[in-house]
Write an enzyme that holds these catalytic residues in place. Structure first.
Site, PDB file in Angstrom:
ATOM      1  N   HIS A 131      35.276  39.487  42.365  1.00  0.00           N
ATOM      2  CA  HIS A 131      35.462  38.984  41.001  1.00  0.00           C
ATOM      3  C   HIS A 131      35.363  37.451  41.073  1.00  0.00           C
ATOM      4  CE1 HIS A 131      37.856  37.904  37.401  1.00  0.00           C
ATOM      5  NE2 HIS A 131      37.609  39.120  36.963  1.00  0.00           N
ATOM      6  N   ASP A 158      42.671  40.211  47.341  1.00  0.00           N
ATOM      7  CA  ASP A 158      42.727  40.308  45.884  1.00  0.00           C
ATOM      8  C   ASP A 158      43.090  41.756  45.560  1.00  0.00           C
ATOM      9  OD1 ASP A 158      42.205  40.733  43.227  1.00  0.00           O
ATOM     10  OD2 ASP A 158      40.262  39.725  43.216  1.00  0.00           O
ATOM     11  N   GLN A 168      42.999  45.135  41.455  1.00  0.00           N
ATOM     12  CA  GLN A 168      42.621  46.509  41.092  1.00  0.00           C
ATOM     13  C   GLN A 168      43.219  47.541  42.036  1.00  0.00           C
ATOM     14  OE1 GLN A 168      41.200  47.183  38.314  1.00  0.00           O
ATOM     15  NE2 GLN A 168      40.203  45.275  37.723  1.00  0.00           N
ATOM     16  N   LYS A 208      47.695  44.604  34.552  1.00  0.00           N
ATOM     17  CA  LYS A 208      46.830  45.737  34.909  1.00  0.00           C
ATOM     18  C   LYS A 208      47.647  46.916  35.429  1.00  0.00           C
ATOM     19  CE  LYS A 208      42.936  42.791  36.302  1.00  0.00           C
ATOM     20  NZ  LYS A 208      42.003  42.839  35.186  1.00  0.00           N
ATOM     21  N   CYS A 246      32.760  39.770  35.074  1.00  0.00           N
ATOM     22  CA  CYS A 246      33.149  38.586  35.881  1.00  0.00           C
ATOM     23  C   CYS A 246      32.680  38.740  37.325  1.00  0.00           C
ATOM     24  CB  CYS A 246      34.645  38.331  35.839  1.00  0.00           C
ATOM     25  SG  CYS A 246      35.240  37.984  34.194  1.00  0.00           S
TER      26      CYS A 246
HETATM   27  N1  7TS Z   1      40.256  40.196  40.729  1.00  0.00           N
HETATM   28  C1  7TS Z   1      39.795  41.391  40.329  1.00  0.00           C
HETATM   29  C2  7TS Z   1      39.283  42.359  41.339  1.00  0.00           C
HETATM   30  C3  7TS Z   1      39.823  41.708  38.977  1.00  0.00           C
HETATM   31  O1  7TS Z   1      39.367  42.894  38.587  1.00  0.00           O
HETATM   32  C4  7TS Z   1      40.326  40.771  38.044  1.00  0.00           C
HETATM   33  C5  7TS Z   1      40.304  41.030  36.563  1.00  0.00           C
HETATM   34  C6  7TS Z   1      40.826  39.568  38.532  1.00  0.00           C
HETATM   35  C7  7TS Z   1      40.761  39.301  39.879  1.00  0.00           C
HETATM   36  C8  7TS Z   1      41.445  38.550  37.629  1.00  0.00           C
HETATM   37  O2  7TS Z   1      42.653  39.020  37.131  1.00  0.00           O
HETATM   38  P1  7TS Z   1      43.478  38.196  36.044  1.00  0.00           P
HETATM   39  O3  7TS Z   1      44.614  39.087  35.696  1.00  0.00           O
HETATM   40  O4  7TS Z   1      43.868  36.925  36.660  1.00  0.00           O
HETATM   41  O5  7TS Z   1      42.534  38.005  34.892  1.00  0.00           O
HETATM   42  N2  7TS Z   1      39.326  41.944  36.182  1.00  0.00           N
HETATM   43  C9  7TS Z   1      38.928  42.209  34.915  1.00  0.00           C
HETATM   44  C10 7TS Z   1      37.986  43.198  34.640  1.00  0.00           C
HETATM   45  O6  7TS Z   1      37.450  43.910  35.487  1.00  0.00           O
HETATM   46  N3  7TS Z   1      37.772  43.234  33.328  1.00  0.00           N
HETATM   47  O7  7TS Z   1      38.531  42.303  32.733  1.00  0.00           O
HETATM   48  C11 7TS Z   1      39.254  41.650  33.723  1.00  0.00           C
END
Ligand code: 7TS
Length: 411
Positions: free
Chosen positions: A121, A198, A201, A224, A364
């Site tokens: 990501h 990371d 997910q 999430k 992303c």
């Molecule tokens: N890393 C991964 C693997 C992610 O899927 C996401 C967000 C992030 C980092 C960033 O997370 P945040 O909570 O800081 O925004 N992924 C997604 C997605 O797949 N669709 O919308 C956000």
């Protein structure tokens, strides 16, 4: 408790969208929140709202206890050695940027190598690009196998004696791939490199045990995993966090402030400048309680069944391309796909008109889109509240959209 009857705990799922019962298949972007999490937030604001670590009054003490209790809960959830290794942040992005800023930019030097993959990501890619630019370190990529997995022999070759820092997603938000983090951590440590994970997910869907994985840093987001937005976690091993200098100054992160110099509180507070995310942490603790009623193993099993069912059903649709590994045990709870003659945004729009929420776009992950040789994809992502019926509706919806666009093209 039966996971197939869980929807009632999520008030938002009990509504109609565009005249149809809502089918929410976008939990990888953000999950929905159960009543107990909403109630915990309401209870905090109604009954104990107060700043933490400051006053001696009763509400302040109650808020501090609830906030620090949430940290304990997270510590147990990820099996950290001690709660001082759990830092509350705004989310995964903030956690990874903290590591990039306070570790990578401080301790890497010219010629050192940072190793990541093309399935990251942007939040686990751009911070390392910037750290490399700043320090003169070299950013390198572990090549992906054709099915979107990591081959451990290739990983082993990619980690050299120059590799000082490895950052890899536990689960890809596009391919669904579950990466063998424990083995990669072992390889990284054999060469003296630090490994950052990371877990945006993975933490919501799989049991994440930081001591078993033996990762040095691990980042995830509350929103999430049934928790509120605006709260996340950075786990770090004590010895690394100790040597890092914070980059947000002010509030209760200080120990002593003089006119020209200051000192910091001990871990974890030195990284929590300003008024912390009190309600968010309390909401996250309620989310952990909710998930643990079922257990991460049962949630994983439920999602594995859904994925198997979805892969079977979706693969019957003519002209569909499904990305990511075909082995069930290598996949988490999401399916990314494209349908011939239907742009993913058009597909998402038609599905939305039937009350079905999926995500379309680059997710992303622009470098991964390049690797897949597509500009965008559709993605359906599942969580503990989804059912086979949701998947049936998705499949019907895709067939309807396909027919609609094919008629538009060919008539
Ligand atoms: N890393 C991964 C693997 C992610 O899927 C996401 C967000 C992030 C980092 C960033 O997370 P945040 O909570 O800081 O925004 N992924 C997604 C997605 O797949 N669709 O919308 C956000």
């Amino acid at each position: 408790m039966n996971l197939n009857e869980i929807k009632d705990y999520f008030p938002i799922l009990n509504q109609h969208v565009n005249g149809h019962p809502l089918v929410y298949l976008d939990s990888s972007a953000t999950s929905q929140k159960p009543k107990s999490v909403i109630a915990a937030l309401e209870d905090y604001y109604k009954n104990i709202n107060s700043n933490v670590h400051r006053g001696v009054h009763t509400l302040g003490t109650k808020a501090t206890d609830a906030y620090e209790g949430a940290r304990e809960k997270v510590k147990t959830f990820i099996n950290a050695k001690e709660s001082a290794e759990v830092i509350f942040t705004r989310g995964t992005t903030a956690s990874l940027n903290l590591v990039a800023q306070c570790y990578a930019r401080e301790f890497l030097k010219e010629g050192d190598e940072i190793l990541i993959t093309q399935m990251e990501h942007h939040s686990n890619l751009i911070p390392w690009q910037q750290a490399a630019k700043k320090t003169g370190a070299v950013l390198r990529y572990i090549p992906l196998s054709p099915d979107g997995t990591l081959d451990l022999q290739i990983v082993e070759k990619a980690i050299t004696t120059n590799t000082k820092f490895v950052s890899i997603t536990h689960v890809s938000n596009v391919l669904g791939t579950i990466n063998p983090i424990k083995k990669i951590a072992e390889l990284a440590h054999q060469r003296g490199a630090i490994i950052c994970v990371d877990a945006a997910q993975s933490a919501p869907h799989l049991k994440v045990d930081v001591q078993d994985l033996d990762c040095d840093f691990l980042a995830f987001s509350g929103h999430k995993m049934a928790g509120p937005t605006g709260i996340g976690v950075l786990y770090g091993k004590r010895n690394l966090l100790e040597e890092m200098i914070p980059y947000e100054y002010g509030g209760e992160m200080i120990d002593f402030v003089g006119l020209y110099d200051s000192t910091w509180k001990e871990l974890p507070w030195k990284f929590e400048g300003g008024t912390p995310i009190i309600a968010g942490a309390i909401g996250l603790a309620a989310a952990i309680d909710f998930l643990e009623q079922y257990g991460l193993d049962q949630i994983r099993l439920h999602e594995e069944n859904l994925i198997k069912y979805a892969l079977d059903q979706l693969s019957n649709i003519e002209g569909i391309s499904i990305y990511g590994p075909s082995q069930l045990e290598q996949r988490s709870g999401l399916i990314t796909f494209n349908v011939d003659n239907v742009h993913p945004h058009d597909l998402a729009t038609v599905l939305d008109s039937q009350g079905i929420a999926i995500r379309a776009g680059h997710h992303c992950c622009q470098p991964l889109m390049k690797w897949l040789n597509v500009s965008a994809t559709a993605r359906a992502s599942f969580y503990l509240y989804n059912t086979e019926k949701d998947i049936d509706l998705l499949v019907d919806g895709i067939k309807t959209a396909k027919q609609y666009f094919e008629n538009a093209i060919f008539n």
